[in-house]
Design an enzyme around this catalytic site. Structure first.
Site, PDB file in Angstrom:
ATOM      1  CE  LYS A   1      21.883  -6.875  39.228  1.00 11.97           C
ATOM      2  NZ  LYS A   1      22.780  -6.126  39.892  1.00 11.97           N
TER       3      LYS A   1
ATOM      4  CB  SER B   1      22.117 -11.804  38.079  1.00 16.57           C
ATOM      5  OG  SER B   1      21.386 -12.949  38.518  1.00 16.57           O
TER       6      SER B   1
ATOM      7  CE1 TYR C   1      18.421  -7.608  40.950  1.00 16.46           C
ATOM      8  CE2 TYR C   1      18.314  -9.838  40.079  1.00 16.46           C
ATOM      9  CZ  TYR C   1      19.210  -8.958  40.439  1.00 16.46           C
ATOM     10  OH  TYR C   1      20.349  -9.414  40.808  1.00 16.46           O
TER      11      TYR C   1
HETATM   12  P1  NAD Z   1      22.910  -6.507  49.383  1.00 13.33           P
HETATM   13  O1  NAD Z   1      21.602  -5.804  49.350  1.00 13.33           O
HETATM   14  O2  NAD Z   1      23.549  -7.172  50.683  1.00 13.33           O
HETATM   15  O3  NAD Z   1      24.103  -5.340  48.884  1.00 13.33           O
HETATM   16  C1  NAD Z   1      23.790  -4.324  48.116  1.00 13.33           C
HETATM   17  C2  NAD Z   1      24.308  -2.903  48.845  1.00 13.33           C
HETATM   18  O4  NAD Z   1      23.935  -1.905  48.089  1.00 13.33           O
HETATM   19  C3  NAD Z   1      23.585  -2.772  50.128  1.00 13.33           C
HETATM   20  O5  NAD Z   1      24.440  -2.640  51.061  1.00 13.33           O
HETATM   21  C4  NAD Z   1      22.542  -1.727  50.012  1.00 13.33           C
HETATM   22  O6  NAD Z   1      22.325  -0.717  51.058  1.00 13.33           O
HETATM   23  C5  NAD Z   1      23.459  -0.907  48.676  1.00 13.33           C
HETATM   24  N1  NAD Z   1      22.690   0.165  47.955  1.00 13.33           N
HETATM   25  C6  NAD Z   1      21.565  -0.150  47.348  1.00 13.33           C
HETATM   26  N2  NAD Z   1      21.219   0.795  46.431  1.00 13.33           N
HETATM   27  C7  NAD Z   1      22.148   1.877  46.867  1.00 13.33           C
HETATM   28  C8  NAD Z   1      22.412   3.171  46.154  1.00 13.33           C
HETATM   29  N3  NAD Z   1      21.230   3.700  45.439  1.00 13.33           N
HETATM   30  N4  NAD Z   1      23.088   3.961  46.684  1.00 13.33           N
HETATM   31  C9  NAD Z   1      24.374   3.313  47.452  1.00 13.33           C
HETATM   32  N5  NAD Z   1      24.101   2.114  47.988  1.00 13.33           N
HETATM   33  C10 NAD Z   1      23.050   1.245  47.622  1.00 13.33           C
HETATM   34  O7  NAD Z   1      22.945  -7.424  48.141  1.00 13.33           O
HETATM   35  P2  NAD Z   1      24.418  -8.359  47.613  1.00 13.33           P
HETATM   36  O8  NAD Z   1      23.538  -9.540  47.792  1.00 13.33           O
HETATM   37  O9  NAD Z   1      25.547  -7.897  48.186  1.00 13.33           O
HETATM   38  O10 NAD Z   1      24.325  -8.187  45.945  1.00 13.33           O
HETATM   39  C11 NAD Z   1      25.369  -7.087  45.363  1.00 13.33           C
HETATM   40  C12 NAD Z   1      24.877  -7.047  44.029  1.00 13.33           C
HETATM   41  O11 NAD Z   1      25.185  -8.404  43.292  1.00 13.33           O
HETATM   42  C13 NAD Z   1      23.666  -6.427  43.744  1.00 13.33           C
HETATM   43  O12 NAD Z   1      23.666  -5.651  42.506  1.00 13.33           O
HETATM   44  C14 NAD Z   1      22.747  -7.654  43.165  1.00 13.33           C
HETATM   45  O13 NAD Z   1      21.931  -7.465  42.468  1.00 13.33           O
HETATM   46  C15 NAD Z   1      24.082  -8.543  42.755  1.00 13.33           C
HETATM   47  N6  NAD Z   1      23.629 -10.060  42.737  1.00 13.33           N
HETATM   48  C16 NAD Z   1      23.566 -10.757  43.644  1.00 13.33           C
HETATM   49  C17 NAD Z   1      23.068 -12.056  43.778  1.00 13.33           C
HETATM   50  C18 NAD Z   1      22.482 -12.577  45.236  1.00 13.33           C
HETATM   51  O14 NAD Z   1      21.886 -13.714  45.251  1.00 13.33           O
HETATM   52  N7  NAD Z   1      22.888 -12.068  46.175  1.00 13.33           N
HETATM   53  C19 NAD Z   1      22.977 -12.979  42.837  1.00 13.33           C
HETATM   54  C20 NAD Z   1      23.423 -12.164  41.627  1.00 13.33           C
HETATM   55  C21 NAD Z   1      23.615 -10.759  41.472  1.00 13.33           C
HETATM   56  C1  WQD Z   2      16.911 -21.701  44.764  1.00 15.32           C
HETATM   57  C2  WQD Z   2      16.008 -23.131  44.879  1.00 15.32           C
HETATM   58  C3  WQD Z   2      13.606 -22.675  44.568  1.00 15.32           C
HETATM   59  C4  WQD Z   2      13.114 -20.949  48.662  1.00 15.32           C
HETATM   60  C5  WQD Z   2      17.563 -15.899  43.038  1.00 15.32           C
HETATM   61  C6  WQD Z   2      17.273 -15.195  41.808  1.00 15.32           C
HETATM   62  C7  WQD Z   2      18.525 -14.774  41.037  1.00 15.32           C
HETATM   63  C8  WQD Z   2      19.777 -14.478  41.877  1.00 15.32           C
HETATM   64  C9  WQD Z   2      19.962 -15.497  43.061  1.00 15.32           C
HETATM   65  C10 WQD Z   2      20.107 -12.168  42.012  1.00 15.32           C
HETATM   66  C11 WQD Z   2      14.832 -22.818  43.703  1.00 15.32           C
HETATM   67  C12 WQD Z   2      14.003 -23.428  45.718  1.00 15.32           C
HETATM   68  C13 WQD Z   2      13.647 -21.446  47.547  1.00 15.32           C
HETATM   69  C14 WQD Z   2      12.306 -21.739  49.429  1.00 15.32           C
HETATM   70  C15 WQD Z   2      12.498 -23.680  47.838  1.00 15.32           C
HETATM   71  N1  WQD Z   2      19.763 -13.425  42.733  1.00 15.32           N
HETATM   72  N2  WQD Z   2      13.486 -22.935  47.059  1.00 15.32           N
HETATM   73  N3  WQD Z   2      11.984 -23.057  49.034  1.00 15.32           N
HETATM   74  O1  WQD Z   2      15.587 -18.354  42.720  1.00 15.32           O
HETATM   75  O2  WQD Z   2      17.566 -19.787  42.170  1.00 15.32           O
HETATM   76  O3  WQD Z   2      17.778 -17.342  42.230  1.00 15.32           O
HETATM   77  O4  WQD Z   2      18.625 -15.702  43.728  1.00 15.32           O
HETATM   78  O5  WQD Z   2      20.402 -11.900  40.748  1.00 15.32           O
HETATM   79  O6  WQD Z   2      18.126 -13.751  40.404  1.00 15.32           O
HETATM   80  O7  WQD Z   2      16.187 -15.260  41.107  1.00 15.32           O
HETATM   81  O8  WQD Z   2      17.423 -18.545  44.315  1.00 15.32           O
HETATM   82  O9  WQD Z   2      17.526 -19.192  46.614  1.00 15.32           O
HETATM   83  O10 WQD Z   2      15.262 -18.124  45.612  1.00 15.32           O
HETATM   84  O11 WQD Z   2      16.146 -20.601  44.957  1.00 15.32           O
HETATM   85  O12 WQD Z   2      12.093 -24.766  47.349  1.00 15.32           O
HETATM   86  O13 WQD Z   2      11.658 -21.348  50.416  1.00 15.32           O
HETATM   87  O14 WQD Z   2      15.311 -23.254  45.925  1.00 15.32           O
HETATM   88  O15 WQD Z   2      12.625 -22.989  44.129  1.00 15.32           O
HETATM   89  O16 WQD Z   2      14.856 -24.131  43.052  1.00 15.32           O
HETATM   90  P1  WQD Z   2      16.680 -18.496  42.775  1.00 15.32           P
HETATM   91  P2  WQD Z   2      16.688 -19.236  45.614  1.00 15.32           P
END
Ligand code: NAD
Ligand code: WQD
Length: 334
Positions: free
Chosen positions: A152, A124, A148
């Protein structure tokens, strides 16, 4: 190619599964359904005409994972499984480290045992901490501001050590910016939680009337309109980026990091306007205080991905909003 997706039933994993299946690959989904539902399988099948193998298990069950890798002659792993809520991670740090870090140790052990040495990791942009300069390139110093993000960072360090220890390993850490949007069918998207933390799912629920209004967290940031700026990337672009990374890895042993973003930042108010236009609904909002831990602006330098993978995001903000809205409506109508 036979590819195992840990966390493959989740938001991003399910979209990547569709992309891989449609490109003719064999997909094995491994998920404990902690944050997803078994019904996703039927939706993937409806889109692709194929039902992938699904193993319901925890990545910390090392023996089950090893057996799965061997039985299905897996050639590469895409590692999505993890807990991802920033706020929750500060309240439950042990759970986050146990699931994300311990889970990845178990995966590394299983892969070593099964002699599978190609891995794509879901990292991330949070690993860059507070941006020192923009756009963020892969050489930007690393830092974490919450458990979190630290999980990572720990995982990236472990994977790097593993890649250095044995030249047969090939590992790429994909640093996602802000994934948004849904599959064009409206069948897959971001699973709604009771009250979403992220902007896009929150706006979608305001547009349906389920939530009264959006709180815009701060309008006094040093950005053009004062609200936070982020790099939103369509989940299907992200999915295509994974497939490109997987094949690039076949030619590139060692440890690699790569941003997956668009390079374009949008403010919260620009997002509100785009979502209102795509949905044809009003998105009422009020200005609220800044959210703790938020940065003013965060967007990628996507040049390395373009140069190395020949990949770049091609879907625009209107498509992200329209697909997220289609998914939201489909949830309402069942
Ligand atoms: P998500 O929660 O929708 O998907 C994650 C999946 O992993 C889920 O289906 C959950 O059931 C499964 N899971 C969690 N722990 C597990 C375990 N111990 N064993 C087996 N399965 C398990 O999340 P997502 O948005 O699809 O994110 C996927 C990956 O991408 C994550 O590692 C997340 O940290 C990373 N990521 C997500 C975002 C985002 O904004 N969605 C941003 C950056 C990074
Ligand atoms: C986006 C913008 C908020 C909600 C997060 C994690 C990051 C990654 C992606 C996993 C910001 C604003 C939001 C609301 C708002 N995940 N906002 N009102 O914080 O950039 O990133 O998700 O790895 O690690 O931190 O995403 O969608 O929460 O916010 O004004 O109700 O929207 O302040 O500027 P963020 P977000």
């Amino acid at each position: 190619m036979n590819v195992l997706l840990t966390g493959g039933m989740g938001y991003i994993g399910s979209h990547v599964a569709v992309t891989l299946l449609q490109a003719g690959h064999r997909v094995i989904l491994y998920d404990n359904l902690r944050n997803s539902e078994a019904g996703i399988l039927a939706r993937i099948a409806k889109i692709t005409g194929q039902t992938p193998v699904f193993i319901q298990a925890d990545i910390r069950a090392t023996k089950t994972l090893t057996d799965t890798l061997q039985q299905h002659t897996v050639e590469a792993v895409l590692h999505f499984a993890g807990l991802k809520a920033v706020g929750e991670s500060a309240q439950k740090p042990v759970e986050y480290y146990a699931n994300n870090v311990e889970g990845t140790i178990s995966l590394m052990q299983a892969m070593q045992e099964a002699e599978v040495r190609s891995l794509v990791f879901s990292s991330s942009a949070t690993v860059y901490g507070e941006p020192r300069y923009l756009p963020l390139d892969e050489a930007h110093p690393l830092a974490a501001t919450n458990p979190y993000g630290r999980s990572k960072l720990h995982i990236e360090e472990m994977l790097r050590d593993l890649s250095i220890s044995d030249p047969l390993w090939r590992v790429i850490s994909l640093r996602y910016f802000n994934p948004a949007g849904a599959h064009e069918s409206g069948l897959l998207g971001e699973k709604p939680v009771a009250v979403p933390n992220n902007l896009m799912p929150y706006m979608a629920r305001v547009a349906t009337g389920e939530l009264k209004e959006l709180s815009v967290f701060g309008n006094d940031y040093p950005t053009p309109d004062g609200t936070g700026v982020r790099d939103y990337i369509h989940v299907m672009d992200l999915a295509e980026g994974h497939m490109a990374a997987l094949f690039w890895l076949a030619e590139h042993p060692g440890w690699h990091t790569l941003n997956l973003g668009t390079g374009q930042g949008y403010s919260v108010l620009e997002m509100v306007a785009a979502f209102a236009k795509a949905s044809g609904r009003a998105v009422p909002y009020r200005i609220a205080p800044r959210r703790k831990g938020d940065v003013a602006a965060c967007y990628a330098d996507p040049e390395k991905a373009r140069r190395e993978l020949g990949w770049q995001a091609r879907r625009d903000l209107a498509e992200m909003c329209a697909s997220a809205w289609k998914f939201q409506k489909q949830l309402q109508t069942g």
